[in-house]
Design a protein around this motif. Structure first.
Motif, short mmCIF file in Angstrom:
data_model
loop_
_atom_site.label_atom_id
_atom_site.label_comp_id
_atom_site.label_asym_id
_atom_site.label_seq_id
_atom_site.Cartn_x
_atom_site.Cartn_y
_atom_site.Cartn_z
N HIS A 226 -6.56 2.51 -9.20
CA HIS A 226 -8.09 2.25 -8.14
C HIS A 226 -7.87 1.51 -7.13
CE1 HIS A 226 -12.53 2.51 -7.22
NE2 HIS A 226 -12.30 1.25 -6.87
N HIS A 227 -7.69 0.99 -6.14
CA HIS A 227 -6.48 0.24 -5.85
C HIS A 227 -7.86 -0.62 -4.97
CE1 HIS A 227 -5.85 3.74 -2.66
NE2 HIS A 227 -6.81 2.58 -1.47
N ARG A 228 -7.45 -1.83 -4.32
CA ARG A 228 -8.15 -3.04 -4.51
C ARG A 228 -9.19 -2.80 -3.20
NH1 ARG A 228 -6.84 -6.88 -6.56
NH2 ARG A 228 -4.29 -7.34 -7.57
N SER A 229 -8.82 -1.56 -2.14
CA SER A 229 -10.11 -1.67 -1.57
C SER A 229 -9.86 0.22 -0.42
CB SER A 229 -10.48 -2.23 0.37
OG SER A 229 -10.98 -2.30 0.87
N TYR A 230 -11.24 0.55 -0.15
CA TYR A 230 -11.14 2.38 0.30
C TYR A 230 -11.52 1.73 1.53
CZ TYR A 230 -9.49 3.91 -4.19
OH TYR A 230 -8.63 4.04 -5.27
N GLY A 231 -11.97 0.73 1.79
CA GLY A 231 -12.37 0.20 3.19
C GLY A 231 -11.89 -0.44 4.03
N ALA A 232 -12.03 -1.66 4.63
CA ALA A 232 -11.82 -2.81 5.23
C ALA A 232 -10.37 -3.16 4.68
CB ALA A 232 -12.27 -3.14 5.80
N GLY A 233 -9.36 -2.73 4.73
CA GLY A 233 -8.44 -3.34 4.46
C GLY A 233 -7.48 -2.07 3.24
N ALA A 234 -7.96 -0.39 4.02
CA ALA A 234 -7.24 0.28 2.86
C ALA A 234 -5.87 1.08 2.44
CB ALA A 234 -8.27 1.48 3.31
N LEU A 235 -5.36 0.50 4.24
CA LEU A 235 -4.05 0.53 3.53
C LEU A 235 -3.03 -0.26 3.59
CD1 LEU A 235 -4.78 2.35 7.55
CD2 LEU A 235 -3.14 3.41 6.02
N ARG A 236 -3.56 -1.42 4.26
CA ARG A 236 -2.61 -2.71 3.06
C ARG A 236 -2.95 -2.68 1.57
NH1 ARG A 236 -5.85 -6.55 5.28
NH2 ARG A 236 -6.57 -6.70 3.66
N ALA A 237 -4.47 -1.66 1.08
CA ALA A 237 -4.39 -1.88 -0.17
C ALA A 237 -3.40 -1.07 -1.02
CB ALA A 237 -5.26 -1.50 -1.21
N TYR A 238 -3.35 0.42 -0.76
CA TYR A 238 -2.48 0.81 -0.47
C TYR A 238 -1.09 0.62 -0.62
CZ TYR A 238 -5.38 5.33 -0.43
OH TYR A 238 -6.06 6.05 -0.45
N ALA A 239 -0.53 -0.51 0.35
CA ALA A 239 1.12 -0.72 0.48
C ALA A 239 1.18 -1.83 -0.53
CB ALA A 239 1.15 -1.88 2.01
N GLU A 240 0.50 -2.36 -0.80
CA GLU A 240 0.50 -3.08 -1.60
C GLU A 240 1.04 -2.75 -2.90
OE1 GLU A 240 -2.76 -6.72 -4.39
OE2 GLU A 240 -3.70 -4.96 -3.19
N MET A 241 -0.10 -1.13 -3.36
CA MET A 241 0.54 -0.57 -5.03
C MET A 241 1.59 0.04 -4.54
SD MET A 241 -1.88 -1.11 -7.06
CE MET A 241 -2.32 -3.00 -5.96
N VAL A 242 1.68 0.41 -3.49
CA VAL A 242 3.56 1.45 -3.17
C VAL A 242 4.77 0.14 -3.13
CG1 VAL A 242 4.75 1.96 -1.99
CG2 VAL A 242 2.72 2.81 -1.54
N ALA A 243 4.33 -1.12 -3.21
CA ALA A 243 5.75 -2.06 -3.57
C ALA A 243 4.98 -2.88 -4.78
CB ALA A 243 4.74 -2.96 -2.50
N LEU A 244 4.75 -3.12 -5.24
CA LEU A 244 3.99 -3.31 -6.82
C LEU A 244 4.53 -3.04 -7.54
CD1 LEU A 244 0.70 -4.75 -7.95
CD2 LEU A 244 2.34 -3.06 -9.68
N THR A 245 4.86 -1.10 -7.55
CA THR A 245 5.07 -0.01 -7.96
C THR A 245 7.13 0.16 -8.00
OG1 THR A 245 4.35 1.47 -7.69
CG2 THR A 245 3.19 1.20 -8.98
N ARG A 246 7.42 -0.15 -6.70
CA ARG A 246 8.74 -0.31 -6.06
C ARG A 246 9.39 -1.50 -7.25
NH1 ARG A 246 10.44 2.56 -1.91
NH2 ARG A 246 12.29 1.92 -2.59
N GLU A 247 8.57 -2.30 -7.10
CA GLU A 247 9.60 -3.36 -8.03
C GLU A 247 9.39 -3.84 -9.18
OE1 GLU A 247 7.72 -7.95 -8.50
OE2 GLU A 247 7.24 -7.49 -7.06
N ALA A 248 8.22 -3.31 -9.74
CA ALA A 248 8.39 -2.86 -11.82
C ALA A 248 9.75 -1.61 -12.23
CB ALA A 248 6.93 -2.59 -11.85
N GLY A 249 10.04 -0.77 -10.71
CA GLY A 249 10.30 0.39 -10.90
C GLY A 249 9.38 1.97 -12.08
N CYS A 250 8.13 1.53 -11.16
CA CYS A 250 6.85 2.56 -12.25
C CYS A 250 6.53 3.60 -11.23
CB CYS A 250 6.48 1.48 -12.44
SG CYS A 250 4.77 2.38 -13.74
#
Length: 537
Positions: A226-250
């Motif tokens: 459940h990422h950091r925002s579903y309102g202001a900054g939602a798209l940035r929060a989605y991108a954060e999760m995508v980048a984070l898991t790509r780095e972790a290979g998860c």
């Protein structure tokens, strides 16, 4: 054979065209799928004439909050009557394992709005394996109503390692968190969840989450934030999760992947473009949504994160202090609290759906603004009194969704269904009782947003693939006989916002391991559910 379902309209969970067949079941598994005109018809001790009904795999609820409901309610028709045969619990980074005595007491208070205070539950476990064993024993040692898989809750893990402090973990604390996540996965969890607008999980920086995701990846699990925002900054929060898991290979599974509040109206194509770009680059991503507009959470979740530092008792102390309460009000109403996704709160959108104290029941079904007007006071005064009187217990519906976003996201090929259903409270969100028939009846049959075969795949085969389950999610020989018979012409959610506990129509039969848990539209009392543990084969 134990059972033959004769002349079924089989929708097999792959998304392929439906076909007519006899489906034979024995020993809890599908023994034969004999398509019309292809061979001898199987016989059995019992023959059930499908009579024009569709036969599909059991539905998988990828985001459920039945962590205690499965242990207290042997009937559990909220899910069984929908055709749900497997729920994924341990969501949003907060659940009841792993814990010690201190954190168990804290977590029971922190999420009392989700599950009640647990005073009716014997918490005879402390680790993930113990909790899964408890699910296997279930009610009176007989099992549970439907199957359940578990995610290690990152917020609870952080609570164990460093309490409710808003700071980066020290090396020894991070090492302990990694061990706890590894132990949970070894004991059968299928992945890890986070609630990054809930304390204390939200205090984790990305580097910490990345390290935990590396552990999840090592066990072939998935990360469900459940990422950091579903309102202001939602798209940035989605991108954060995508980048984070790509780095972790998860592998990544985005929880209740919505775009809410006015700032995100019509922005689903931007999210889809973000996901498609990552998928094209090889990322392993899935998501779930519920087919409704309002969200559902606790009133306490709306507070700024600093107000929750130190745990529930510290939060209550801050609410009692007039000066601190005024600071909280200003952040929520003027600046936009991180708990409310960075958007200034609109009290007309916050409907009270449940309380622990029956004496506060008059607030249920009213928005905070409505209750405040009736009392001639400011909305924050009403909200503050409720939080204190009910010890952070109130649950809410938050009316902030957009239909065009809901429809666009549910059509994506990596989409799965999740109810996010909170069963506690007098007036729960109708998604708890209606998500799966609402997909089939309203969005597939009435609106044509998804073809029926594709809709069923989103609810069965695709979530089973995310969970790495080799023998669930399809109508196929050798697979477990978790099956649903429904009428495509009439299936519909009975639950509404006015009557949220109404059961669906058009789903007469549900089987788990070949045993009828729903028969002729009635709950049988069979407890065929067990824990479904991470596949290691």
């Amino acid at each position: 054979m134990d059972l033959v379902i004769r002349d079924a309209h089989v929708i097999d969970g792959t998304g392929g065209a439906a076909f007519r067949a006899d489906v034979a079941v024995t020993g809890g598994r599908i023994a034969a799928v004999v398509r019309e005109g292809t061979g001898p018809r199987p016989g059995a001790r019992r023959v059930l004439d499908a009579g024009g009904l569709a036969l599909s795999p059991g539905f998988i609820d990828m985001h459920a909050h039945s962590d205690l409901a499965l242990l207290r309610d042997p009937d559990h028709s909220a899910k069984a009557a929908q055709g749900v045969t497997l729920e994924v619990i341990g969501q949003d980074g907060l659940s009841y394992a792993p814990v010690d005595d201190r954190t168990l007491a804290e977590i029971r208070t922190a999420i009392t709005g989700w599950n009640g205070d647990g005073s009716d539950i014997d918490f005879d476990w402390r680790d993930v394996g113990g909790y899964l064993d408890r699910l296997d024993r279930g009610v009176d040692g007989e099992g549970i109503a439907v199957n359940a898989a578990y995610l290690v809750p990152q917020g609870t893990v952080r609570m164990l390692a460093l309490g409710w402090e808003d700071r980066a973990a020290a090396p020894a604390e991070l090492a302990r968190m990694k061990r706890l996540v590894a132990e949970g996965l070894e004991q059968g969890a299928v992945g890890m969840s986070s609630g990054l607008t809930y304390t204390p999980g939200m205090y984790a920086p990305d580097a910490e989450l990345t390290e935990l995701c590396r552990v999840v990846a090592a066990y072939d699990g998935y990360y469900c934030p459940h990422h950091r925002s579903y309102g202001a900054g939602a798209l940035r929060a989605y991108a954060e999760m995508v980048a984070l898991t790509r780095e972790a290979g998860c592998a990544l599974h985005l929880a209740h992947a919505t775009l809410n509040f006015g700032v995100n109206e019509g922005r689903a194509p931007e999210l889809i473009a973000l996901l498609d770009a990552a998928l094209d680059e090889g990322a392993d991503i899935t998501l779930d949504t519920y087919p409704y507009l309002p969200g559902c959470t606790t009133l306490a979740a709306m507070l700024p994160s600093w107000a929750a530092e130190g745990g529930p008792e510290a939060t209550l102390d801050r609410l009692r202090d007039d000066a601190t309460a005024e600071r909280i009000r200003r952040v929520m109403e003027v600046e936009g609290a991180d708990g409310c996704h960075g958007v200034p709160i609109d009290w007309d959108t916050i409907e009270i759906s449940g309380v622990n104290d029956p004496g506060l029941g008059g607030h249920i079904g009213r928005t905070v603004a409505e209750s405040a007007r009736e009392r001639g006071e400011a909305p924050w005064a009403t909200a503050r009194r409720l939080l204190l009187a009910d010890r952070l217990g109130p649950t809410i519906l938050q009316h902030v969704g957009h239909e065009e976003n809901v429809r666009a996201i549910m059509k994506h090929p990596v989409h799965t269904g999740g109810s996010d259903g909170i069963l506690h409270g007098a007036k729960p969100h109708p998604r708890a009782y209606g998500t799966f028939p609402h997909y089939l009846g309203h969005y597939a049959r009435e609106l044509g947003v998804l073809p029926l075969e594709e809709c069923v795949a989103h609810l069965t085969g695709r979530p089973a693939a995310r969970l790495r389950l080799p023998d669930r999610g399809l109508v196929r020989e050798g697979y477990r006989a978790d099956l649903v018979l429904f009428d495509p012409r009439t299936v519909a959610a009975g639950s509404t916002f006015a009557a949220p506990r109404t059961l669906p129509v058009g789903i007469p039969h549900v089987l788990i391991d070949g045993r009828f848990v729903m028969e002729d539209g009635r709950r049988t009392g069979v407890l065929a559910g067990r824990s479904v543990r991470r596949h290691t084969g």
